[in-house]
Each structure stands twice: as C-alpha cells, then as structure tokens.
Scaffold this motif. Structure first.
Motif, PDB file in Angstrom:
ATOM      1  N   VAL A  59      -5.409 102.690  95.155  1.00 33.23           N
ATOM      2  CA  VAL A  59      -5.751 101.434  94.476  1.00 33.23           C
ATOM      3  C   VAL A  59      -7.018 100.879  95.103  1.00 33.23           C
ATOM      4  O   VAL A  59      -7.074 100.647  96.322  1.00 33.23           O
ATOM      5  N   ALA A  60      -8.039 100.686  94.290  1.00 32.75           N
ATOM      6  CA  ALA A  60      -9.335 100.216  94.775  1.00 32.75           C
ATOM      7  C   ALA A  60      -9.691  98.874  94.138  1.00 32.75           C
ATOM      8  O   ALA A  60      -9.824  98.786  92.913  1.00 32.75           O
ATOM      9  N   LEU A  61      -9.835  97.855  94.967  1.00 31.95           N
ATOM     10  CA  LEU A  61     -10.324  96.554  94.508  1.00 31.95           C
ATOM     11  C   LEU A  61     -11.826  96.516  94.711  1.00 31.95           C
ATOM     12  O   LEU A  61     -12.307  96.654  95.840  1.00 31.95           O
ATOM     13  N   VAL A  62     -12.562  96.347  93.616  1.00 27.36           N
ATOM     14  CA  VAL A  62     -14.025  96.301  93.687  1.00 27.36           C
ATOM     15  C   VAL A  62     -14.474  94.949  93.152  1.00 27.36           C
ATOM     16  O   VAL A  62     -14.356  94.659  91.962  1.00 27.36           O
ATOM     17  N   MET A 103     -20.039  98.270  89.028  1.00 27.36           N
ATOM     18  CA  MET A 103     -19.352  99.044  87.992  1.00 27.36           C
ATOM     19  C   MET A 103     -19.593 100.537  88.176  1.00 27.36           C
ATOM     20  O   MET A 103     -18.691 101.353  87.956  1.00 27.36           O
ATOM     21  N   ALA A 104     -20.789 100.908  88.593  1.00 30.09           N
ATOM     22  CA  ALA A 104     -21.107 102.330  88.797  1.00 30.09           C
ATOM     23  C   ALA A 104     -20.254 102.915  89.915  1.00 30.09           C
ATOM     24  O   ALA A 104     -19.727 104.034  89.790  1.00 30.09           O
ATOM     25  N   MET A 105     -20.083 102.180  91.000  1.00 26.69           N
ATOM     26  CA  MET A 105     -19.260 102.668  92.105  1.00 26.69           C
ATOM     27  C   MET A 105     -17.780 102.718  91.706  1.00 26.69           C
ATOM     28  O   MET A 105     -17.075 103.678  92.015  1.00 26.69           O
ATOM     29  N   ALA A 106     -17.325 101.667  91.036  1.00 25.99           N
ATOM     30  CA  ALA A 106     -15.936 101.640  90.587  1.00 25.99           C
ATOM     31  C   ALA A 106     -15.665 102.770  89.593  1.00 25.99           C
ATOM     32  O   ALA A 106     -14.609 103.418  89.636  1.00 25.99           O
ATOM     33  N   ARG A 107     -16.608 103.005  88.721  1.00 25.92           N
ATOM     34  CA  ARG A 107     -16.471 104.087  87.732  1.00 25.92           C
ATOM     35  C   ARG A 107     -16.349 105.432  88.441  1.00 25.92           C
ATOM     36  O   ARG A 107     -15.514 106.267  88.069  1.00 25.92           O
ATOM     37  N   GLY A 108     -17.160 105.650  89.471  1.00 22.72           N
ATOM     38  CA  GLY A 108     -17.081 106.899  90.218  1.00 22.72           C
ATOM     39  C   GLY A 108     -15.718 107.105  90.841  1.00 22.72           C
ATOM     40  O   GLY A 108     -15.128 108.187  90.762  1.00 22.72           O
ATOM     41  N   LEU A 109     -15.184 106.049  91.458  1.00 24.34           N
ATOM     42  CA  LEU A 109     -13.856 106.134  92.062  1.00 24.34           C
ATOM     43  C   LEU A 109     -12.785 106.341  90.996  1.00 24.34           C
ATOM     44  O   LEU A 109     -11.836 107.105  91.185  1.00 24.34           O
ATOM     45  N   GLY A 110     -12.948 105.650  89.855  1.00 26.83           N
ATOM     46  CA  GLY A 110     -11.982 105.774  88.776  1.00 26.83           C
ATOM     47  C   GLY A 110     -11.946 107.171  88.189  1.00 26.83           C
ATOM     48  O   GLY A 110     -10.877 107.726  87.928  1.00 26.83           O
ATOM     49  N   LEU A 111     -13.115 107.766  87.986  1.00 23.59           N
ATOM     50  CA  LEU A 111     -13.175 109.124  87.454  1.00 23.59           C
ATOM     51  C   LEU A 111     -12.620 110.135  88.448  1.00 23.59           C
ATOM     52  O   LEU A 111     -12.188 111.227  88.067  1.00 23.59           O
ATOM     53  N   ALA A 112     -12.626 109.757  89.739  1.00 21.49           N
ATOM     54  CA  ALA A 112     -12.056 110.621  90.770  1.00 21.49           C
ATOM     55  C   ALA A 112     -10.553 110.412  90.921  1.00 21.49           C
ATOM     56  O   ALA A 112      -9.921 111.059  91.758  1.00 21.49           O
ATOM     57  N   GLY A 113      -9.983 109.492  90.145  1.00 26.06           N
ATOM     58  CA  GLY A 113      -8.540 109.345  90.119  1.00 26.06           C
ATOM     59  C   GLY A 113      -7.968 108.072  90.687  1.00 26.06           C
ATOM     60  O   GLY A 113      -6.744 107.885  90.671  1.00 26.06           O
ATOM     61  N   ALA A 114      -8.807 107.173  91.186  1.00 24.92           N
ATOM     62  CA  ALA A 114      -8.300 105.912  91.730  1.00 24.92           C
ATOM     63  C   ALA A 114      -8.002 104.918  90.611  1.00 24.92           C
ATOM     64  O   ALA A 114      -8.611 104.967  89.536  1.00 24.92           O
ATOM     65  N   ILE A 173      -8.526 101.261  89.421  1.00 24.66           N
ATOM     66  CA  ILE A 173      -9.562 100.275  89.715  1.00 24.66           C
ATOM     67  C   ILE A 173      -9.095  98.867  89.344  1.00 24.66           C
ATOM     68  O   ILE A 173      -8.680  98.624  88.210  1.00 24.66           O
ATOM     69  N   VAL A 174      -9.160  97.969  90.305  1.00 20.54           N
ATOM     70  CA  VAL A 174      -8.930  96.551  90.044  1.00 20.54           C
ATOM     71  C   VAL A 174     -10.304  95.923  89.837  1.00 20.54           C
ATOM     72  O   VAL A 174     -11.112  95.832  90.767  1.00 20.54           O
ATOM     73  N   VAL A 175     -10.562  95.538  88.604  1.00 21.07           N
ATOM     74  CA  VAL A 175     -11.874  95.034  88.195  1.00 21.07           C
ATOM     75  C   VAL A 175     -11.922  93.528  88.428  1.00 21.07           C
ATOM     76  O   VAL A 175     -11.171  92.769  87.815  1.00 21.07           O
ATOM     77  N   ASN A 176     -12.813  93.101  89.300  1.00 20.17           N
ATOM     78  CA  ASN A 176     -12.930  91.677  89.609  1.00 20.17           C
ATOM     79  C   ASN A 176     -14.237  91.095  89.079  1.00 20.17           C
ATOM     80  O   ASN A 176     -15.282  91.744  89.106  1.00 20.17           O
ATOM     81  N   ILE A 224       0.545  95.927  91.119  1.00 19.52           N
ATOM     82  CA  ILE A 224      -0.154  97.220  91.049  1.00 19.52           C
ATOM     83  C   ILE A 224       0.164  98.104  92.250  1.00 19.52           C
ATOM     84  O   ILE A 224       0.423  99.293  92.119  1.00 19.52           O
ATOM     85  N   GLY A 225       0.166  97.501  93.423  1.00 21.27           N
ATOM     86  CA  GLY A 225       0.433  98.261  94.635  1.00 21.27           C
ATOM     87  C   GLY A 225      -0.490  97.836  95.753  1.00 21.27           C
ATOM     88  O   GLY A 225      -1.419  97.050  95.567  1.00 21.27           O
ATOM     89  N   ALA A 226      -0.218  98.365  96.939  1.00 23.60           N
ATOM     90  CA  ALA A 226      -1.032  98.050  98.101  1.00 23.60           C
ATOM     91  C   ALA A 226      -2.480  98.477  97.864  1.00 23.60           C
ATOM     92  O   ALA A 226      -2.742  99.526  97.267  1.00 23.60           O
ATOM     93  N   ILE A 227      -3.407  97.674  98.339  1.00 24.21           N
ATOM     94  CA  ILE A 227      -4.832  97.976  98.186  1.00 24.21           C
ATOM     95  C   ILE A 227      -5.237  98.981  99.261  1.00 24.21           C
ATOM     96  O   ILE A 227      -5.180  98.695 100.460  1.00 24.21           O
ATOM     97  N   ASP A 228      -5.647 100.176  98.829  1.00 28.43           N
ATOM     98  CA  ASP A 228      -6.076 101.229  99.751  1.00 28.43           C
ATOM     99  C   ASP A 228      -7.558 101.143 100.068  1.00 28.43           C
ATOM    100  O   ASP A 228      -7.993 101.520 101.162  1.00 28.43           O
ATOM    101  N   ILE A 229      -8.328 100.667  99.081  1.00 32.43           N
ATOM    102  CA  ILE A 229      -9.788 100.653  99.181  1.00 32.43           C
ATOM    103  C   ILE A 229     -10.293  99.288  98.729  1.00 32.43           C
ATOM    104  O   ILE A 229      -9.906  98.805  97.660  1.00 32.43           O
ATOM    105  N   LEU A 230     -11.122  98.682  99.529  1.00 34.02           N
ATOM    106  CA  LEU A 230     -11.773  97.423  99.153  1.00 34.02           C
ATOM    107  C   LEU A 230     -13.274  97.617  99.204  1.00 34.02           C
ATOM    108  O   LEU A 230     -13.813  98.048 100.232  1.00 34.02           O
ATOM    109  N   ILE A 231     -13.936  97.322  98.099  1.00 35.36           N
ATOM    110  CA  ILE A 231     -15.400  97.324  98.079  1.00 35.36           C
ATOM    111  C   ILE A 231     -15.873  95.900  97.836  1.00 35.36           C
ATOM    112  O   ILE A 231     -15.662  95.335  96.758  1.00 35.36           O
ATOM    113  N   ASN A 232     -16.487  95.315  98.848  1.00 36.87           N
ATOM    114  CA  ASN A 232     -17.036  93.962  98.750  1.00 36.87           C
ATOM    115  C   ASN A 232     -18.439  94.053  98.155  1.00 36.87           C
ATOM    116  O   ASN A 232     -19.440  94.212  98.864  1.00 36.87           O
TER     117      ASN A 232
END
Length: 264
Positions: free
Chosen positions: A12-15, A24-35, A37-40, A86-94
């Motif tokens: 689970v990645a919060l960006v 969005m580009a970074m979140a999209r990359g993580l999403g396409l890799a299977g994460a 994405i929590v869109v903020n 959703i679940g515990a946040i594994d990845i946070l991108i500030n």
C-alpha cells in the motif's frame, strides 16, 4: 540474488499530491508494478476522482483520499481511515509541494511561510504519523521528494530552495532515527521534466528551453516516467540497506558546471 528484489505487489503506497504531474508519474509506476495507490490531493474531490479513474483505466488498484497535508488533525484522521479500510501503509511518498517565484526582497513573510509549511513541515507531519505503525511492524519505506534546489540556489525561488534544502536534511535525520526499526528513508530529486506546466517554455528558441537543454548533459528534458524506476527501487527490497540518500534524477545537471551555449 532474489528475483523479487523490486517486487512491490500487494504493498500500500500513499503518495501525496498524486492527482497530476510528477507525483502521478511516480504513483503510476508503483501502481503498474502492483502496489495499491492511495491518491491524495486537497484541491477538490472531483480532481481526485478523475485521477483515480485514470489510474484504474490502466489496471491500477487506486483509491482517493482527500486531506490537507499541512493540517495535523486531517492527516491523523486520514491515516487512521486508510489503515482501517485499505491496510497498513508500506510506502509513503511525500510529494505534495508548491513554489512561489518571487524575489526574496519582494516576498511577503506569509508567502515564505506557506511554502515552508507545504514543502517542509508537511512531510514531517505525514511521516510522523505514518511511521508509528511502520515502527510497530518493523518495516517501511519513506521517500521525500526533494529537488535540485536541495543543492543549488536560483533566482526567485528562495523559499522553495530553503524548504527543499531543509527536506534533504530532514530526510537524513529521519533515516538516522528510524533505520534501527528497518525503515528506509530516502529522497528523490527531480530535474527538469516535460509536463503540462513546462509545455509553454519547452519550444526551440525559448531562452529557458535552450538553457535547460544546454545545461543538461543528456541534452533534453526528462520524461515524467523516468521517475518510476527510482520510486520502485526506493520502495522495494532492493533498497533495504539504502538510507538517508537523495537520488537525483536530473539527466546529469548536478554532475557538471555546464557548457557554453555554442559548444557541441
């Protein structure tokens, strides 16, 4: 060597600030890799909904979460809701940030403080409350989006450079305090990218376009998708012993003093 080094499936990645642009580009990359994405965002629910729809169109598991990253009470409530629903946040991108291009001598104190609040204080607020569960779980990845202005100054962006320079040091201090809990805190420093915001100045003959192309050893603007690799690396097991660094994705700008405009 494990073939799963770069695997982020099921994470689970919060960006923050991920409704558009580089976030969005970074979140999209993580999403396409299977994460997941929590869109903020904070501007409007409609903008978040449009972004979530765009992610889902590409097969990315994405959910929207509107909150103001500078308001601690909103951050606390949002994180609690994310972890419950959703679940515990594994990845946070500030990533959320703003810039005000005003010479320092003309800048109002309120404007300076606003930039510092969004670009420097908010990563502290969000990280502080996300990391608590990461500490309990003994794992987590935090990525702070820094800037070349974490290293260099430039006319009219003094507040932004002060914030991003501070964010680099905050990244190192977060790493210092949290590495013992198996939490890796690093930064990404984007260079100049081809986005909708830079489109008006990315034309041959425009002084700033010519400056960037000639100042960058790669001799071009970056593609936002170029940030996906760094985001996946710093979010995956591949970076489990990488802590307190800023990865500059800039086409080599920070590696050189530059070249004269007439040099081939």
């Amino acid at each position: 060597m494990s073939i799963d080094l770069f695997d982020v499936k099921g994470k689970v990645a919060l960006v923050t600030g991920s409704t558009h642009g580089l976030g969005m580009a970074m979140a999209r990359g993580l999403g396409l890799a299977g994460a997941t994405i929590v869109v903020n965002g904070n501007s409007s629910q409609e903008k978040i909904d449009v972004a979530v729809a765009a992610y889902k169109k590409e097969g990315i598991n994405a959910v929207g979460c509107k909150f103001n990253v500078t308001k601690e009470d909103e951050v606390i409530a949002a994180i609690a809701n994310i972890e419950k629903e959703i679940g515990a946040i594994d990845i946070l991108i500030n990533n959320a940030g703003i810039i005000k291009r005003i010479p320092l001598v003309e800048m109002e104190v309120a404007d300076f403080k606003e930039v510092i609040d969004v670009d420097l204080v908010s990563p502290f607020i969000v990280s502080k409350h996300v990391v608590k569960n990461m500490i309990n779980r003994k794992q987590g990845k935090i990525i702070n989006i820094c800037s070349m202005m974490s290293e260099l100054g430039r006319n009219s962006v003094g507040a932004y450079a002060a914030a991003k320079g501070g964010l680099k040091m905050l990244t190192q201090n977060m790493a210092t305090e949290w590495a013992k809990h198996n939490i890796q805190v690093n930064g990404i420093g984007p260079g100049y990218f081809a986005t909708s915001q830079t489109e008006p100045i990315r034309v041959d003959g425009h002084p700033f376009n010519d400056f960037i192309v000639n100042r960058t050893p790669a001799a071009k603007w970056g593609n936002p998708d170029d940030l996906a690799g760094a985001a996946i690396f710093l979010s995956s097991k591949a970076s489990d012993f990488v802590n307190g660094h800023v990865v500059y994705v800039d086409g080599g700008i920070l590696a050189t003093i530059g070249k004269p405009l007439n040099e081939n």
